[in-house]
Design a protein around this motif. Structure first.
Motif, PDB file in Angstrom:
ATOM      1  N   ASP A  14      -7.244  -5.096 -11.649  1.00  0.00           N
ATOM      2  CA  ASP A  14      -7.766  -3.731 -11.810  1.00  0.00           C
ATOM      3  C   ASP A  14      -6.660  -2.737 -12.142  1.00  0.00           C
ATOM      4  O   ASP A  14      -6.877  -1.778 -12.881  1.00  0.00           O
ATOM      5  N   CYS A  15      -5.470  -2.962 -11.572  1.00  0.00           N
ATOM      6  CA  CYS A  15      -4.336  -2.060 -11.790  1.00  0.00           C
ATOM      7  C   CYS A  15      -3.525  -2.437 -13.029  1.00  0.00           C
ATOM      8  O   CYS A  15      -2.493  -1.822 -13.307  1.00  0.00           O
ATOM      9  N   SER A  50      -7.380  -6.717  -7.237  1.00  0.00           N
ATOM     10  CA  SER A  50      -6.692  -5.430  -7.285  1.00  0.00           C
ATOM     11  C   SER A  50      -5.603  -5.430  -8.346  1.00  0.00           C
ATOM     12  O   SER A  50      -5.434  -4.457  -9.090  1.00  0.00           O
ATOM     13  N   SER A  89       0.828  -1.210   0.000  1.00  0.00           N
ATOM     14  CA  SER A  89       0.000   0.000   0.000  1.00  0.00           C
ATOM     15  C   SER A  89       0.858   1.254   0.000  1.00  0.00           C
ATOM     16  O   SER A  89       0.554   2.238  -0.678  1.00  0.00           O
ATOM     17  N   GLN A 109      -8.851 -10.905  -3.004  1.00  0.00           N
ATOM     18  CA  GLN A 109      -9.000  -9.455  -3.141  1.00  0.00           C
ATOM     19  C   GLN A 109      -7.767  -8.841  -3.798  1.00  0.00           C
ATOM     20  O   GLN A 109      -7.886  -7.942  -4.634  1.00  0.00           O
TER      21      GLN A 109
END
Length: 92
Positions: free
Chosen positions: A65-66, A62, A26, A58
């Protein structure tokens, strides 16, 4: 830089600390360091070792999605996390 973060995430994975691996992943986005497949895969493997199958799924979402390139390491870690969490149906 990306190499340093990837090494740190990998160390967290090897040390069994998925919380820190996820924190560093993150943080990479916050400081605008490219989150590579290596960093994602190390984090996913940390989830797999901790039987955190939902988090592994998850993170895969992600990653897609990225537009980070997935590979066999990615899918093996996610499938193994599902298996270790007795959630084999999610791997189908």
């Amino acid at each position: 830089d990306s190499i340093t973060y990837c090494a740190a995430v990998s160390a967290c994975e090897k040390g069994g600390s998925w919380v820190w691996a996820l924190h560093l992943l993150s943080k990479m986005a916050q400081v605008r360091v490219e989150r590579t497949a290596i960093a994602y895969n190390s984090t996913t493997t940390a989830f797999e070792k901790a039987r955190e199958w939902a988090r592994a799924l998850q993170l895969l979402s992600s990653m897609l999605d990225c537009h980070v390139q997935t590979n066999t390491i990615t899918y093996n870690a996610v499938l193994s996390a599902c298996e270790k969490g007795f959630q084999w149906a999610w791997g189908l």
